[in-house]
Design a protein around this motif. Structure first.
Motif, PDB file in Angstrom:
ATOM      1  N   VAL A 122       9.572  36.765  41.566  1.00  0.00           N
ATOM      2  CA  VAL A 122       9.753  37.433  42.455  1.00  0.00           C
ATOM      3  C   VAL A 122      10.149  38.917  42.039  1.00  0.00           C
ATOM      4  O   VAL A 122      11.505  39.515  41.536  1.00  0.00           O
ATOM      5  CB  VAL A 122      10.791  36.752  43.553  1.00  0.00           C
ATOM      6  N   LYS A 123       9.122  40.014  42.385  1.00  0.00           N
ATOM      7  CA  LYS A 123       9.065  40.993  42.333  1.00  0.00           C
ATOM      8  C   LYS A 123      10.545  41.343  42.598  1.00  0.00           C
ATOM      9  O   LYS A 123      10.040  41.111  44.396  1.00  0.00           O
ATOM     10  CB  LYS A 123       8.296  41.864  42.765  1.00  0.00           C
ATOM     11  N   LEU A 124      11.218  43.019  43.221  1.00  0.00           N
ATOM     12  CA  LEU A 124      12.614  43.077  43.512  1.00  0.00           C
ATOM     13  C   LEU A 124      12.121  44.137  44.262  1.00  0.00           C
ATOM     14  O   LEU A 124      11.970  44.927  42.803  1.00  0.00           O
ATOM     15  CB  LEU A 124      13.281  42.741  43.056  1.00  0.00           C
ATOM     16  N   PRO A 125      11.709  44.794  45.041  1.00  0.00           N
ATOM     17  CA  PRO A 125      11.513  46.034  46.184  1.00  0.00           C
ATOM     18  C   PRO A 125      12.421  46.985  45.670  1.00  0.00           C
ATOM     19  O   PRO A 125      13.596  46.919  45.538  1.00  0.00           O
ATOM     20  CB  PRO A 125      11.326  45.306  47.785  1.00  0.00           C
ATOM     21  N   ASP A 126      12.330  48.018  45.878  1.00  0.00           N
ATOM     22  CA  ASP A 126      13.070  49.401  45.129  1.00  0.00           C
ATOM     23  C   ASP A 126      14.512  49.648  45.888  1.00  0.00           C
ATOM     24  O   ASP A 126      14.897  50.141  44.970  1.00  0.00           O
ATOM     25  CB  ASP A 126      12.031  50.453  45.599  1.00  0.00           C
ATOM     26  N   PHE A 127      14.008  49.302  47.284  1.00  0.00           N
ATOM     27  CA  PHE A 127      15.407  49.267  47.672  1.00  0.00           C
ATOM     28  C   PHE A 127      16.901  48.069  47.963  1.00  0.00           C
ATOM     29  O   PHE A 127      18.091  48.448  48.119  1.00  0.00           O
ATOM     30  CB  PHE A 127      15.425  49.256  49.940  1.00  0.00           C
ATOM     31  N   SER A 174      22.548  36.322  63.302  1.00  0.00           N
ATOM     32  CA  SER A 174      21.234  36.951  63.908  1.00  0.00           C
ATOM     33  C   SER A 174      20.175  35.698  64.500  1.00  0.00           C
ATOM     34  O   SER A 174      19.200  36.885  65.170  1.00  0.00           O
ATOM     35  CB  SER A 174      20.610  36.647  62.353  1.00  0.00           C
ATOM     36  N   LYS A 175      20.759  34.855  64.855  1.00  0.00           N
ATOM     37  CA  LYS A 175      19.269  34.209  65.490  1.00  0.00           C
ATOM     38  C   LYS A 175      20.666  34.193  66.872  1.00  0.00           C
ATOM     39  O   LYS A 175      19.460  33.483  67.476  1.00  0.00           O
ATOM     40  CB  LYS A 175      20.189  32.906  65.064  1.00  0.00           C
ATOM     41  N   GLY A 176      21.383  34.702  67.357  1.00  0.00           N
ATOM     42  CA  GLY A 176      21.993  34.964  68.959  1.00  0.00           C
ATOM     43  C   GLY A 176      22.692  33.450  68.647  1.00  0.00           C
ATOM     44  O   GLY A 176      22.976  32.775  69.959  1.00  0.00           O
ATOM     45  N   ALA A 177      23.693  32.848  67.679  1.00  0.00           N
ATOM     46  CA  ALA A 177      24.027  31.144  67.981  1.00  0.00           C
ATOM     47  C   ALA A 177      26.247  31.787  68.323  1.00  0.00           C
ATOM     48  O   ALA A 177      26.135  32.899  67.494  1.00  0.00           O
ATOM     49  CB  ALA A 177      24.277  30.164  66.345  1.00  0.00           C
ATOM     50  N   PRO A 281       9.545  24.272  43.225  1.00  0.00           N
ATOM     51  CA  PRO A 281       9.532  25.667  42.748  1.00  0.00           C
ATOM     52  C   PRO A 281       9.775  26.584  43.802  1.00  0.00           C
ATOM     53  O   PRO A 281       9.634  27.745  43.645  1.00  0.00           O
ATOM     54  CB  PRO A 281       9.329  25.388  41.767  1.00  0.00           C
ATOM     55  N   GLN A 282       7.790  26.160  44.192  1.00  0.00           N
ATOM     56  CA  GLN A 282       7.651  27.180  45.103  1.00  0.00           C
ATOM     57  C   GLN A 282       8.471  27.130  46.424  1.00  0.00           C
ATOM     58  O   GLN A 282       8.333  28.397  46.963  1.00  0.00           O
ATOM     59  CB  GLN A 282       6.390  26.662  45.463  1.00  0.00           C
ATOM     60  N   LYS A 283       9.146  26.386  46.692  1.00  0.00           N
ATOM     61  CA  LYS A 283       9.343  26.332  47.958  1.00  0.00           C
ATOM     62  C   LYS A 283      10.654  27.450  47.952  1.00  0.00           C
ATOM     63  O   LYS A 283      11.713  27.978  48.514  1.00  0.00           O
ATOM     64  CB  LYS A 283      10.442  24.346  48.571  1.00  0.00           C
ATOM     65  N   TYR A 284      11.357  27.325  46.668  1.00  0.00           N
ATOM     66  CA  TYR A 284      12.497  28.068  45.675  1.00  0.00           C
ATOM     67  C   TYR A 284      12.040  29.679  45.832  1.00  0.00           C
ATOM     68  O   TYR A 284      12.763  30.621  46.651  1.00  0.00           O
ATOM     69  CB  TYR A 284      12.972  28.126  44.503  1.00  0.00           C
ATOM     70  N   VAL A 285      11.018  29.163  45.645  1.00  0.00           N
ATOM     71  CA  VAL A 285      10.173  31.200  45.130  1.00  0.00           C
ATOM     72  C   VAL A 285       9.712  31.603  46.815  1.00  0.00           C
ATOM     73  O   VAL A 285       9.908  33.055  47.274  1.00  0.00           O
ATOM     74  CB  VAL A 285       9.079  31.615  44.345  1.00  0.00           C
ATOM     75  N   ASP A 286       9.225  31.111  47.812  1.00  0.00           N
ATOM     76  CA  ASP A 286       9.145  31.887  49.063  1.00  0.00           C
ATOM     77  C   ASP A 286      10.957  31.533  49.445  1.00  0.00           C
ATOM     78  O   ASP A 286      11.042  32.897  50.332  1.00  0.00           O
ATOM     79  CB  ASP A 286       8.643  29.981  50.042  1.00  0.00           C
ATOM     80  N   GLY A 287      11.933  30.919  49.626  1.00  0.00           N
ATOM     81  CA  GLY A 287      12.757  31.346  49.940  1.00  0.00           C
ATOM     82  C   GLY A 287      13.301  32.703  49.908  1.00  0.00           C
ATOM     83  O   GLY A 287      14.324  33.211  50.496  1.00  0.00           O
ATOM     84  N   ILE A 288      13.068  32.831  48.386  1.00  0.00           N
ATOM     85  CA  ILE A 288      13.500  34.178  47.772  1.00  0.00           C
ATOM     86  C   ILE A 288      13.221  35.160  48.182  1.00  0.00           C
ATOM     87  O   ILE A 288      13.944  36.124  48.827  1.00  0.00           O
ATOM     88  CB  ILE A 288      13.709  34.026  46.363  1.00  0.00           C
ATOM     89  N   LYS A 289      12.148  35.073  48.176  1.00  0.00           N
ATOM     90  CA  LYS A 289      11.159  35.864  49.094  1.00  0.00           C
ATOM     91  C   LYS A 289      12.150  35.994  50.349  1.00  0.00           C
ATOM     92  O   LYS A 289      11.713  37.976  51.092  1.00  0.00           O
ATOM     93  CB  LYS A 289       9.341  35.598  49.280  1.00  0.00           C
ATOM     94  N   ALA A 290      11.964  35.280  51.204  1.00  0.00           N
ATOM     95  CA  ALA A 290      12.489  35.040  52.967  1.00  0.00           C
ATOM     96  C   ALA A 290      13.874  36.201  52.349  1.00  0.00           C
ATOM     97  O   ALA A 290      14.386  37.146  53.687  1.00  0.00           O
ATOM     98  CB  ALA A 290      13.114  33.747  53.179  1.00  0.00           C
ATOM     99  N   ALA A 291      14.277  35.301  51.389  1.00  0.00           N
ATOM    100  CA  ALA A 291      16.332  36.471  51.693  1.00  0.00           C
ATOM    101  C   ALA A 291      15.715  38.480  51.318  1.00  0.00           C
ATOM    102  O   ALA A 291      16.143  39.194  51.903  1.00  0.00           O
ATOM    103  CB  ALA A 291      17.141  35.640  50.146  1.00  0.00           C
ATOM    104  N   VAL A 292      14.626  38.833  50.345  1.00  0.00           N
ATOM    105  CA  VAL A 292      15.160  39.781  50.615  1.00  0.00           C
ATOM    106  C   VAL A 292      14.379  40.457  51.724  1.00  0.00           C
ATOM    107  O   VAL A 292      15.094  41.096  52.038  1.00  0.00           O
ATOM    108  CB  VAL A 292      13.587  40.237  49.443  1.00  0.00           C
ATOM    109  N   VAL A 293      13.496  39.681  52.697  1.00  0.00           N
ATOM    110  CA  VAL A 293      13.133  40.491  54.299  1.00  0.00           C
ATOM    111  C   VAL A 293      13.914  39.979  54.574  1.00  0.00           C
ATOM    112  O   VAL A 293      14.094  40.978  55.730  1.00  0.00           O
ATOM    113  CB  VAL A 293      12.178  39.609  54.469  1.00  0.00           C
ATOM    114  N   ILE A 295      17.250  40.874  53.864  1.00  0.00           N
ATOM    115  CA  ILE A 295      18.707  41.495  53.183  1.00  0.00           C
ATOM    116  C   ILE A 295      17.535  42.726  54.070  1.00  0.00           C
ATOM    117  O   ILE A 295      18.453  43.855  54.645  1.00  0.00           O
ATOM    118  CB  ILE A 295      18.747  41.327  51.847  1.00  0.00           C
ATOM    119  N   GLN A 296      16.344  43.362  54.140  1.00  0.00           N
ATOM    120  CA  GLN A 296      15.993  43.968  54.427  1.00  0.00           C
ATOM    121  C   GLN A 296      15.711  44.676  55.998  1.00  0.00           C
ATOM    122  O   GLN A 296      16.348  45.441  56.838  1.00  0.00           O
ATOM    123  CB  GLN A 296      14.236  44.610  54.111  1.00  0.00           C
ATOM    124  N   LYS A 297      16.243  43.593  56.711  1.00  0.00           N
ATOM    125  CA  LYS A 297      15.979  43.252  58.582  1.00  0.00           C
ATOM    126  C   LYS A 297      17.678  43.158  58.416  1.00  0.00           C
ATOM    127  O   LYS A 297      17.890  42.914  60.307  1.00  0.00           O
ATOM    128  CB  LYS A 297      15.699  42.254  58.694  1.00  0.00           C
TER     129      LYS A 297
END
Length: 338
Positions: A122-127, A174-177, A281-293, A295-297
């Protein structure tokens, strides 16, 4: 390892190390730092100049020793939480280039370099440029959270407040629980409050804990319980904290034998018990992408949880801290000289 001379080399990232340095578990409780030739990627691989790697609790058995492990362990193994900068690319690789900062699934990350398949990165964004980013455990947390189906207004118990449990507290809030944090160490409970927990309960006496959670929830117990310890007693405790038709999510990594479970309580309350570990493995990659989002949010902030850093020469200290978990310890990183 396959070799190829058809590589794109990045002039601005010279190989400062003349050799490849890696940590090797020679025998239970003994690690040595070794030096050898820098590995070359194959045609469909990239080489990552590692900036660091997280240290995972799943490493404890191979560090302590089990009958089924062979020693010495492969160089850099079992490090699997690495991140760094691509410095060489195989001739058939598409979509990745030298100079890009990445994280993902590699399996020999206690080292200065590792080899990876592009589809596992997964490529990491500039932030995130100035941040350590052990992608695999962050992706794991996101994948587990996606299985919890936590909704706004629900009461959620997180049993075990280490690195994973604290991330799940952040995400649940973050979900309001409403979150009840249950952990053995007072330091972990204090960290749980910092992560947003509404209530804390010391994980000491089984029936006392049940009564405390029963009182907090008005006798209904919890709509969601996440077990994040990997131990038998807390897993059975988690069953008893889950309300009728609730969901119990097994996030702990259970790797030291069979478990005896209170299936009667599972049946009586109609509890859905979910093992939230992924193997694709693709599920892990998807999870990493979701983690980036996330954190940004600002739904998740892992960076204050990186409490200890070590070098490759200090891997024995890293493993000992991981096993003993002294006060103040949440998550260790192994950092390489840049």
């Amino acid at each position: 390892m396959r070799m190829t001379r058809t590589l794109q080399e990045i002039p601005s990232l010279p190989n400062e190390e003349e050799v490849y340095k890696s940590a090797v578990i020679e025998s239970p409780g003994k690690v040595v730092a070794t030096e050898s030739e820098i590995p070359e990627p194959g045609k469909e691989e990239v080489r990552i100049k590692l900036q660091g790697s997280g240290v995972c609790a799943s490493n404890i058995p191979v560090w302590e020793g089990r009958d089924w492990f062979d020693y010495p362990v492969e160089k850099g193994n079992p490090g699997h939480e690495g991140w760094g900068i691509i410095d060489a690319v195989g001739e058939d690789v598409k979509g990745f280039a030298v100079g890009e900062r990445v994280t993902g699934l590699t399996y020999n990350a206690y080292a200065t370099y590792d080899i990876a398949k592009p589809e596992n990165l997964v490529k990491l964004p500039d932030f995130l440029d100035d941040k350590p980013f052990p992608g695999e455990p962050l992706g794991c947390a996101m994948n587990i959270f996606s299985r919890t189906d936590i909704q706004r207004g629900q009461t959620v118990a997180i049993v075990g407040c280490g690195f994973l449990g604290l991330l799940l507290i952040q995400l649940a809030k973050s979900k309001g629980a409403k979150v009840i944090a249950i952990s053995r160490r007072q330091f972990s409970l204090d960290a749980a409050v910092e992560a947003g927990a509404d209530e804390t309960v010391k994980m000491d006496d089984h029936y006392k804990i049940i009564e405390q959670v029963k009182e907090i929830t008005g006798g209904d117990f919890c709509e969601r319980v996440v077990e994040a310890t990997g131990k038998e007693w807390p897993l059975n405790l988690s069953i008893e904290l889950t309300g009728e038709r609730g969901k119990l999510i097994v996030a702990g990594f259970h790797q030291d034998g069979m478990r005896s479970l209170n299936v009667q309580m599972l049946n009586w309350r109609g509890i859905d018990m979910i093992s939230a570990h992924e193997r694709d493995p693709q599920k892990y990659v998807d999870g990493i992408k979701a983690a980036v989002v996330a954190i940004q949010k600002k739904e998740m902030d892992p960076f204050p949880l990186f409490t200890h850093t070590f070098s490759l020469d200090e891997m024995e200290n890293a493993f000992n801290n991981l096993k003993e978990r002294p006060d103040g310890f949440i998550k260790a990183l192994v950092l390489n000289r840049q």
